[in-house]
Design a protein around this motif. Structure first.
Motif, short mmCIF file in Angstrom:
data_model
loop_
_atom_site.label_atom_id
_atom_site.label_comp_id
_atom_site.label_asym_id
_atom_site.label_seq_id
_atom_site.Cartn_x
_atom_site.Cartn_y
_atom_site.Cartn_z
N ILE A 189 37.43 -2.84 33.15
CA ILE A 189 36.09 -3.17 33.63
C ILE A 189 35.91 -4.68 33.48
O ILE A 189 35.77 -5.19 32.36
CB ILE A 189 35.01 -2.43 32.82
N PRO A 190 35.92 -5.43 34.59
CA PRO A 190 35.79 -6.88 34.47
C PRO A 190 34.37 -7.30 34.10
O PRO A 190 33.39 -6.71 34.56
CB PRO A 190 36.15 -7.38 35.87
N VAL A 191 34.27 -8.32 33.26
CA VAL A 191 32.99 -8.88 32.84
C VAL A 191 33.06 -10.38 33.06
O VAL A 191 34.00 -11.04 32.61
CB VAL A 191 32.70 -8.58 31.35
N SER A 192 32.08 -10.94 33.75
CA SER A 192 32.02 -12.38 33.98
C SER A 192 31.08 -13.02 32.97
O SER A 192 29.95 -12.59 32.81
CB SER A 192 31.52 -12.66 35.41
N MET A 193 31.58 -14.05 32.28
CA MET A 193 30.73 -14.80 31.36
C MET A 193 31.38 -16.15 31.08
O MET A 193 32.61 -16.29 31.18
CB MET A 193 30.52 -14.05 30.04
N PRO A 194 30.58 -17.16 30.75
CA PRO A 194 31.15 -18.46 30.40
C PRO A 194 32.03 -18.37 29.17
O PRO A 194 31.81 -17.52 28.29
CB PRO A 194 29.91 -19.33 30.12
N THR A 195 33.03 -19.23 29.09
CA THR A 195 33.92 -19.24 27.93
C THR A 195 33.16 -19.45 26.62
O THR A 195 33.57 -18.94 25.58
CB THR A 195 34.97 -20.34 28.08
N THR A 196 32.06 -20.19 26.69
CA THR A 196 31.30 -20.48 25.48
C THR A 196 30.64 -19.24 24.87
O THR A 196 30.24 -19.26 23.72
CB THR A 196 30.21 -21.53 25.79
N ASP A 197 30.55 -18.16 25.64
CA ASP A 197 29.93 -16.92 25.14
C ASP A 197 30.95 -15.90 24.63
O ASP A 197 30.57 -14.85 24.11
CB ASP A 197 29.10 -16.26 26.25
N THR A 198 32.24 -16.19 24.80
CA THR A 198 33.24 -15.16 24.53
C THR A 198 33.38 -14.83 23.06
O THR A 198 33.64 -13.68 22.69
CB THR A 198 34.62 -15.58 25.09
N TYR A 199 33.23 -15.81 22.18
CA TYR A 199 33.40 -15.55 20.74
C TYR A 199 32.40 -14.49 20.27
O TYR A 199 32.79 -13.49 19.66
CB TYR A 199 33.23 -16.84 19.94
N ASN A 200 31.13 -14.72 20.55
CA ASN A 200 30.12 -13.76 20.10
C ASN A 200 30.29 -12.40 20.78
O ASN A 200 30.09 -11.36 20.15
CB ASN A 200 28.72 -14.31 20.37
N ALA A 201 30.65 -12.42 22.06
CA ALA A 201 30.82 -11.16 22.78
C ALA A 201 31.97 -10.34 22.21
O ALA A 201 31.88 -9.11 22.09
CB ALA A 201 31.06 -11.43 24.27
N MET A 202 33.05 -10.99 21.82
CA MET A 202 34.17 -10.29 21.19
C MET A 202 33.79 -9.84 19.78
O MET A 202 34.08 -8.72 19.36
CB MET A 202 35.39 -11.21 21.13
N ASN A 203 33.14 -10.72 19.06
CA ASN A 203 32.81 -10.45 17.67
C ASN A 203 31.86 -9.26 17.52
O ASN A 203 31.92 -8.52 16.54
CB ASN A 203 32.19 -11.70 17.04
N THR A 204 30.99 -9.08 18.50
CA THR A 204 29.99 -8.01 18.42
C THR A 204 30.40 -6.77 19.21
O THR A 204 29.65 -5.79 19.24
CB THR A 204 28.64 -8.50 18.94
N GLY A 205 31.54 -6.81 19.88
CA GLY A 205 32.01 -5.65 20.63
C GLY A 205 31.38 -5.49 21.99
O GLY A 205 31.54 -4.43 22.62
N VAL A 206 30.69 -6.51 22.48
CA VAL A 206 30.15 -6.45 23.84
C VAL A 206 31.29 -6.33 24.85
O VAL A 206 31.17 -5.66 25.87
CB VAL A 206 29.27 -7.70 24.13
#
Length: 338
Positions: A189-206
């Motif tokens: 499932i592709p998700v588009s987001m800026p690179t600057t948001d990836t840390y929090n998104a990975m860390n929280t399981g988004v």
């Protein structure tokens, strides 16, 4: 006493006037360009591209034309707005990512197709060898640099990916539209987001995983959020630009234009590609050092990935051709040197 006071007053006025003339002359003969980017000042693109450019331009013009770098969104938050910032003159020069405005740079996106290039240097040279085929996408600006990074790696939060089957249902941040289509073809499932948001998104399981050039591991501390990195899934390169506001360019003297022109273009772009290569190696080294497992898929898995992505790739190329009213397959062939 009164005569002495009058003399001092006249002396002070003369000194102030002289200083004003000197300052006015200095300001009139010097100019400063503002570069805006959204990464920290320690990012490889700041240290490897923008800071050297600023130093070289100052030296080439004897300090008459200088560059001041505004990192970390100091001239406006959000990397998605970089193209708008340079067109509207918020910054004289911006570093940005074409895929944050994909409709503007859909022809440039052809360089991202998986399997075309072994690395960023080859892709960067292909862009400049064929710049006439894509330069209309940059017509609202002065193009200073255009380059590519290493193919993306797959950084996963808690699940190892060794085959197409492992990707089923995974929410994966993708760097560009072509990789989004491939992730769909692979069952993710592709998700588009800026690179600057990836840390929090990975860390929280988004999201479950990030597809990004390996330099992003160190730049965005993604090793802290992951257990695995699959290093050789057939994936896309990403591209990057350094653009200048047209009015800022036109307002330069002919001498300063020549000085800047001598420092940019293919030469600067290859420096950007090299900086990404070195940063990519550093990112993978960091991941390994901090306990992240590096995975290489085998030949059978590689064949399966390529087989399942073929239809999506052709459909993507057809889509761009229709949108731009061009022979997109011919553009891909030109970039690939066919």
């Amino acid at each position: 006493m009164r005569q002495e006071t009058g003399y001092l007053r006249r002396f002070a006025v003369a000194a102030i006037s002289t200083a004003s003339i000197i300052v006015g002359t200095t300001l009139a003969g010097a100019a400063e360009l503002k570069i805006a980017h959204f990464m920290p000042s320690t990012h490889p693109m700041d240290k490897g591209v923008m800071t050297p450019l600023a130093e070289q331009l100052s030296a080439a013009t004897n300090g008459e034309l200088t560059i001041r770098i505004y990192p970390a969104g100091e001239l406006g938050k959000g990397p998605v707005q970089q193209y708008k910032r340079v067109v509207t003159g918020v910054a004289d020069i911006v570093f940005g990512i074409p895929e944050y405005t994909p409709k503007q740079f859909s022809k440039t996106a052809m360089v991202h197709l998986p399997g075309l290039f072994p690395g960023g240097e080859a892709a960067t040279n292909a862009l400049w060898d064929n710049i006439g085929l894509i330069e209309d996408e940059y017509s609202q600006t002065k193009l200073l640099g255009l380059w590519a990074n290493n193919p993306s790696v797959l950084i996963t939060r808690d699940k190892a990916v060794r085959s197409v089957a492992d990707m089923q249902g995974m929410k994966i941040r993708t760097p560009n539209p072509v990789m989004a289509e491939l992730v769909k073809a692979w069952g993710g499932i592709p998700v588009s987001m800026p690179t600057t948001d990836t840390y929090n998104a990975m860390n929280t399981g988004v999201i479950d995983a990030v597809m990004i050039g390996p330099s992003g591991i160190r730049s965005y501390k993604l090793n802290e959020t992951a257990k695995y990195v699959t290093t050789n899934i057939p994936s896309a390169l990403d591209s990057f630009y350094l653009l200048m506001n047209k009015s800022s360019w036109e307002n330069l003297s002919d001498e300063h234009k020549a000085a800047l022109d001598g420092l940019v273009g293919r030469h600067l772009s290859l420096r950007g590609a090299q900086a990404f290569y070195e940063a990519g190696k550093s990112g993978l080294d960091l991941a390994k050092e901090t306990g992240v497992e590096l995975i290489e898929i085998d030949a059978d898995a590689d064949s399966e990935f390529r087989s399942q992505m073929r239809g999506a790739l052709n459909a993507f190329i057809d889509k761009i051709g229709k949108e731009k009213n061009i022979d997109a397959h011919a553009l891909v062939d030109a970039l690939a040197g066919n």
